[in-house]
Design an enzyme around this catalytic site. Structure first.
Site, PDB file in Angstrom:
ATOM      1  N   ALA A  79     -12.632  37.895  28.895  1.00  0.00           N
ATOM      2  CA  ALA A  79     -13.744  38.675  28.371  1.00  0.00           C
ATOM      3  C   ALA A  79     -13.368  40.074  27.946  1.00  0.00           C
ATOM      4  O   ALA A  79     -12.373  40.626  28.377  1.00  0.00           O
ATOM      5  CB  ALA A  79     -14.868  38.769  29.392  1.00  0.00           C
ATOM      6  N   CYS A  80     -14.195  40.632  27.055  1.00  0.00           N
ATOM      7  CA  CYS A  80     -14.303  42.065  26.812  1.00  0.00           C
ATOM      8  C   CYS A  80     -13.145  42.706  26.043  1.00  0.00           C
ATOM      9  O   CYS A  80     -11.983  42.408  26.272  1.00  0.00           O
ATOM     10  CB  CYS A  80     -14.507  42.830  28.101  1.00  0.00           C
ATOM     11  N   THR A  81     -13.537  43.624  25.165  1.00  0.00           N
ATOM     12  CA  THR A  81     -12.609  44.446  24.411  1.00  0.00           C
ATOM     13  C   THR A  81     -13.183  45.847  24.327  1.00  0.00           C
ATOM     14  O   THR A  81     -14.386  46.011  24.128  1.00  0.00           O
ATOM     15  CB  THR A  81     -12.411  43.890  22.986  1.00  0.00           C
TER      16      THR A  81
END
Length: 346
Positions: A23-25
């Site tokens: 997940a996630c950036t």
């Protein structure tokens, strides 16, 4: 040549040992007149139960894990996005310091109880920083002394409470904090403008070195794995126009984080940990404006911190996002008084 081979080895090793994208950036973009903007995606396998909260200065807090928890009184007000309403995972304070917590499966905070240090829940980690510091340098100086030990209970969905923390301020300074093998590692430089999840950040830099040598116009990795997203976003952030004015810079940041998002509902039986993007945020650090973009809503809304009462003695406020309400424009008046949530605890 040796650097490229070393980076390729790191890339190959990461692809073998790192779970599929967790997940996630997060990105840091520079606009005109040395203004800075932070954007992030929240990618997760299920609804994160996120609400927005406005916390004033002067709040008496503690680490939330019972006896031995570290106490503090907030110096700065902030607006944050919650995670299952047991932790602060994204936000900005009234000094223009932004924080983002991204999942990092390799996190190991050590034996908190055996450390002899005051204790803090991993859910309170970012909030402690936003409450106490105005700049990245202040936070680096203070946290490098390790004033607390982190307690990381299991999350409500059964996953380990494991994350790394990025900070950025309105001067463009940036830092990333990770606990690997029980040891705190701090990566501090305004050059650190992109962060994803696994592998740990030093390996992400090695991967970036390899893909820089390939050249983004020739080929870029296209999967939703964290290492691939890091390579793509590093190239995209350098490829877009820098120094845009306020409205254009915000649009640029939103465009970038939308481009790196994982489609809602995507599934891969061979990579069960790939997670859809649930929401995105952008923070204008100079204007102290916080944008929120839910994948379930047709429009973006934002909060001007200067329009909220964040003075000592003011109540904590909540913007309830359960049920995916349709919001647009500036929404500071939609926040309502609410008791703060309790930190993730054993």
């Amino acid at each position: 040549m040796r650097k490229a081979l070393t980076a390729l080895l790191a890339l190959t090793t990461a692809s073998l040992i790192v779970p599929a994208a967790d997940a996630c950036t997060r990105i840091l973009y520079q606009g005109e007149s040395a203004s800075f903007y932070v954007g992030r995606t929240m990618d997760w396998a299920e609804d994160t139960g996120t609400d927005l909260w406005a916390f004033p200065a002067g709040m008496k807090r503690d680490g939330g894990v019972g006896e031995g928890s570290i106490p503090w009184t907030s110096k700065y007000g902030s607006v944050i996005s919650s995670f299952y309403n047991v932790g602060s995972v994204d936000g900005i304070n009234e000094a223009g310091l932004a924080g983002n917590v991204l999942y990092l499966v390799e996190s190991n905070y050590g034996d908190a109880r055996a450390s002899g240090k005051p204790l803090i829940s991993v859910g309170a980690w970012m909030q402690y920083v936003l409450d106490n510091y105005a700049t990245v340098q202040e936070a680096v100086d203070a946290l490098s002394k390790e004033p607390f030990a982190i307690v990381a209970p299991v999350l409500p969905n059964g996953h380990a409470g494991a994350g790394h923390l990025s900070l950025a301020d309105k001067t463009g300074d940036s830092a990333i904090f990770e606990y690997i093998g029980g040891k705190l590692n701090i990566h501090h430089s305004p050059k650190y403008t992109v962060m994803t999840n696994s592998p740990p950040f030093d390996q992400q830099l090695a991967i970036s070195t390899y893909w820089d040598s390939v050249g983004g116009t020739n080929f870029l990795p296209g999967t939703s794995r964290a290492a691939d997203r890091f390579a793509r976003m590093s190239w995209m952030l350098n490829a877009v126009a820098p120094g845009l004015n306020e409205s254009s810079a915000t649009a640029e940041v939103m465009s970038l984080i939308r481009a790196i998002s994982v489609p809602l509902g995507i599934q891969d039986p061979k990579s069960p940990n790939i997670a859809s993007t649930r929401w995105r945020t952008a923070a204008d650090l100079n204007a102290k404006r916080y944008f929120f973009d839910s994948v379930h809503a047709p429009s973006v809304f934002w909060v001007d911190l200067d329009k909220l009462d964040l003075k000592p003695g003011a109540p904590s406020l909540k913007l309830d996002l359960q049920g995916d309400p349709i919001l647009s424009g500036e929404v500071s008046q939609a926040f309502k008084p609410a008791e703060p949530f309790k930190w993730l605890a054993p």
